[in-house]
Structure formats: structure tokens, C-alpha cells
Design a protein around this motif. Structure first.
Motif, PDB file in Angstrom:
ATOM      1  N   ALA A 151       0.799  -1.170  -0.194  1.00 50.16           N
ATOM      2  CA  ALA A 151       0.129   0.010   0.204  1.00 50.16           C
ATOM      3  C   ALA A 151       1.027   1.422  -0.256  1.00 50.16           C
ATOM      4  CB  ALA A 151      -0.813  -0.048   1.164  1.00 50.16           C
ATOM      5  N   ASP A 152       2.100   1.095   0.654  1.00 50.32           N
ATOM      6  CA  ASP A 152       2.776   2.557   0.775  1.00 50.32           C
ATOM      7  C   ASP A 152       4.174   2.345   0.211  1.00 50.32           C
ATOM      8  OD1 ASP A 152       3.750   2.156   4.352  1.00 50.32           O
ATOM      9  OD2 ASP A 152       3.817   0.884   2.749  1.00 50.32           O
ATOM     10  N   SER A 153       4.585   1.392  -0.673  1.00 49.10           N
ATOM     11  CA  SER A 153       5.840   1.457  -1.210  1.00 49.10           C
ATOM     12  C   SER A 153       5.981   1.914  -2.766  1.00 49.10           C
ATOM     13  CB  SER A 153       6.372  -0.023  -1.083  1.00 49.10           C
ATOM     14  OG  SER A 153       7.790  -0.399  -1.576  1.00 49.10           O
ATOM     15  N   ALA A 154       6.764   2.765  -2.874  1.00 46.43           N
ATOM     16  CA  ALA A 154       6.773   3.497  -4.314  1.00 46.43           C
ATOM     17  C   ALA A 154       7.568   2.513  -4.869  1.00 46.43           C
ATOM     18  CB  ALA A 154       7.199   4.827  -4.234  1.00 46.43           C
ATOM     19  N   ASP A 155       8.842   2.387  -4.461  1.00 47.09           N
ATOM     20  CA  ASP A 155       9.639   1.460  -5.252  1.00 47.09           C
ATOM     21  C   ASP A 155      10.486   0.416  -4.274  1.00 47.09           C
ATOM     22  OD1 ASP A 155      12.032   0.471  -6.893  1.00 47.09           O
ATOM     23  OD2 ASP A 155      12.985   2.483  -7.271  1.00 47.09           O
ATOM     24  N   PRO A 156      10.029  -0.708  -4.337  1.00 44.15           N
ATOM     25  CA  PRO A 156      10.584  -1.931  -3.441  1.00 44.15           C
ATOM     26  C   PRO A 156      12.148  -2.113  -3.542  1.00 44.15           C
ATOM     27  CG  PRO A 156       8.759  -2.753  -4.808  1.00 44.15           C
ATOM     28  CD  PRO A 156       8.930  -1.266  -5.083  1.00 44.15           C
ATOM     29  N   ALA A 157      12.640  -1.798  -4.744  1.00 47.65           N
ATOM     30  CA  ALA A 157      14.048  -1.861  -5.115  1.00 47.65           C
ATOM     31  C   ALA A 157      14.965  -0.860  -4.139  1.00 47.65           C
ATOM     32  CB  ALA A 157      14.118  -1.964  -6.460  1.00 47.65           C
ATOM     33  N   ASP A 158      14.285   0.125  -4.004  1.00 44.86           N
ATOM     34  CA  ASP A 158      14.851   1.272  -3.217  1.00 44.86           C
ATOM     35  C   ASP A 158      15.053   1.019  -1.688  1.00 44.86           C
ATOM     36  OD1 ASP A 158      16.030   3.573  -2.114  1.00 44.86           O
ATOM     37  OD2 ASP A 158      14.222   4.947  -2.545  1.00 44.86           O
ATOM     38  N   PRO A 159      16.380   0.663  -1.211  1.00 48.49           N
ATOM     39  CA  PRO A 159      16.453   0.294   0.145  1.00 48.49           C
ATOM     40  C   PRO A 159      16.036   1.176   1.206  1.00 48.49           C
ATOM     41  CG  PRO A 159      18.465   0.401  -1.020  1.00 48.49           C
ATOM     42  CD  PRO A 159      17.551   0.850  -1.913  1.00 48.49           C
ATOM     43  N   ALA A 210      12.992   2.996   0.728  1.00 39.85           N
ATOM     44  CA  ALA A 210      11.560   3.104   0.442  1.00 39.85           C
ATOM     45  C   ALA A 210      10.931   2.250   1.463  1.00 39.85           C
ATOM     46  CB  ALA A 210      11.237   2.250  -0.856  1.00 39.85           C
ATOM     47  N   PRO A 211       9.637   2.496   1.987  1.00 41.96           N
ATOM     48  CA  PRO A 211       9.008   2.187   3.081  1.00 41.96           C
ATOM     49  C   PRO A 211       9.130   0.602   3.027  1.00 41.96           C
ATOM     50  CG  PRO A 211       7.528   3.775   2.332  1.00 41.96           C
ATOM     51  CD  PRO A 211       8.916   3.667   1.351  1.00 41.96           C
ATOM     52  N   GLY A 212       9.136   0.005   1.768  1.00 36.62           N
ATOM     53  CA  GLY A 212       9.012  -1.480   1.965  1.00 36.62           C
ATOM     54  C   GLY A 212      10.561  -2.099   1.554  1.00 36.62           C
ATOM     55  N   GLY A 213      11.467  -1.188   1.563  1.00 34.28           N
ATOM     56  CA  GLY A 213      12.833  -1.553   1.316  1.00 34.28           C
ATOM     57  C   GLY A 213      13.648  -2.007   2.703  1.00 34.28           C
ATOM     58  N   VAL A 214      15.030  -2.362   2.502  1.00 37.56           N
ATOM     59  CA  VAL A 214      15.566  -2.790   3.875  1.00 37.56           C
ATOM     60  C   VAL A 214      15.509  -1.701   4.825  1.00 37.56           C
ATOM     61  CG1 VAL A 214      17.806  -3.541   4.520  1.00 37.56           C
ATOM     62  CG2 VAL A 214      16.862  -4.470   2.423  1.00 37.56           C
ATOM     63  N   LEU A 215      15.983  -0.411   4.456  1.00 40.15           N
ATOM     64  CA  LEU A 215      16.263   0.522   5.359  1.00 40.15           C
ATOM     65  C   LEU A 215      14.902   0.879   6.027  1.00 40.15           C
ATOM     66  CD1 LEU A 215      19.080   2.538   3.880  1.00 40.15           C
ATOM     67  CD2 LEU A 215      18.981   0.858   5.741  1.00 40.15           C
ATOM     68  N   ARG A 220      13.523  -1.810   8.552  1.00 40.83           N
ATOM     69  CA  ARG A 220      14.387  -1.655   9.604  1.00 40.83           C
ATOM     70  C   ARG A 220      13.878  -0.601  10.548  1.00 40.83           C
ATOM     71  NH1 ARG A 220      20.361  -3.209   7.282  1.00 40.83           N
ATOM     72  NH2 ARG A 220      20.107  -5.443   6.998  1.00 40.83           N
ATOM     73  N   GLU A 221      13.685   0.488   9.839  1.00 38.83           N
ATOM     74  CA  GLU A 221      13.091   1.474  10.706  1.00 38.83           C
ATOM     75  C   GLU A 221      11.710   1.237  11.188  1.00 38.83           C
ATOM     76  OE1 GLU A 221      13.072   4.945   7.961  1.00 38.83           O
ATOM     77  OE2 GLU A 221      15.318   5.204   8.081  1.00 38.83           O
ATOM     78  N   ARG A 222      10.845   0.751  10.601  1.00 36.23           N
ATOM     79  CA  ARG A 222       9.674   0.130  11.273  1.00 36.23           C
ATOM     80  C   ARG A 222       9.913  -0.692  12.158  1.00 36.23           C
ATOM     81  NH1 ARG A 222       6.740  -2.339   6.358  1.00 36.23           N
ATOM     82  NH2 ARG A 222       5.159  -2.558   7.950  1.00 36.23           N
ATOM     83  N   ILE A 223      10.837  -1.855  12.351  1.00 40.09           N
ATOM     84  CA  ILE A 223      10.992  -2.754  13.099  1.00 40.09           C
ATOM     85  C   ILE A 223      11.605  -1.942  14.419  1.00 40.09           C
ATOM     86  CG2 ILE A 223      12.630  -4.703  13.827  1.00 40.09           C
ATOM     87  CD1 ILE A 223      12.194  -5.852  11.027  1.00 40.09           C
TER      88      ILE A 223
END
Length: 124
Positions: free
Chosen positions: A35-43, A45-50, A53-56
Motif C-alpha cells: 500500500a505504501d511502497s513506491a519502489d521496493p528496490a529502493d533500500p 523506500a518504506p518496503g525496502g531494507v532501510l 528496519r526503521e519500522r522494526i
């Protein structure tokens, strides 16, 4: 015997279980990420690695705050129970807590419950 109501502890336990389950359930993360990830390949991005990790880290901060609150309520209950001549531990109650965590989180829930109980009452 005068004991404090169990509801605040149950609320904390339920919230910790829900937050923990959400943070470890990949299906919950997938639906939120889509729902909120614009580009999952971007680390970043909300769905990216960084972003993940911020969400965790945010979940961890909430869990720690809830655990500290649970510890304070547990200390109040323990003091009230002992002031009324009761025992320091209520093994029936501890068994209920362990069962709830195990049902909600599976076998690792037992370990989580045992850690929470130890934090609240100390080692036995």
C-alpha cells in the motif's frame, strides 16, 4: 486477599502479542508494504531494507515501552499480594500467561512469556 485488577496487564500482554505477531507475520508486512511502497528496490523506500528496519526499530521501541509498563504493574500486583499475606508468585496465573502466548505465537511464544514473567517477578 486484595489483588489489583488483571485487565491492565491483560491489555499490555494482548498489545505486545499483537505487535509482535504483526512484526513477524510476513503476510501482515506484505499487505502494508504494497500500500505504501513506491519502489521496493529502493533500500530507503518504506518496503525496502532501510524502511523495514526503521519500522522494526519503531515496533521494538513500542514493545520495550509496553514491557516496562507491564513490569511496573506486575510489581504493584506482587506487592499487594504479599502485603495481604499471599505468596510472591501465582503459578496458576503464570501458567495462563504462558498458555496465551503459546496459543498466539506458537512455541516461541512460550519463551517470550517466560522472559516477560521473569522481568516482572525476577528469577525463581
Amino acid at each position: 486477599m486484595n489483588t489489583a485488577p488483571a485487565e491492565p496487564v491483560d491489555d499490555v500482554v494482548s498489545t505486545v502479542a499483537a505487535v509482535t505477531a504483526e512484526s513477524v507475520d510476513p503476510r501482515a508486512a506484505d499487505s502494508a508494504d504494497s500500500a505504501d511502497s513506491a519502489d521496493p528496490a529502493d533500500p530507503a523506500a518504506p518496503g525496502g531494507v532501510l524502511g523495514g528496519r526503521e519500522r522494526i526499530d519503531a515496533f521494538d521501541a513500542q514493545i520495550i515501552e509496553l514491557i516496562r509498563g507491564r513490569m511496573a504493574v506486575s510489581a504493584e500486583i506482587q506487592a499487594a499480594r504479599m502485603a495481604d499475606g499471599g505468596r510472591r508468585l501465582d503459578l496458576r496465573r503464570e501458567t495462563e500467561v504462558i498458555g496465551r502466548y503459546t496459543r498466539e505465537l506458537g512455541r516461541p511464544g512460550t519463551t517470550v512469556a517466560m522472559a516477560l514473567l521473569e522481568l516482572g517477578r525476577g528469577r525463581v
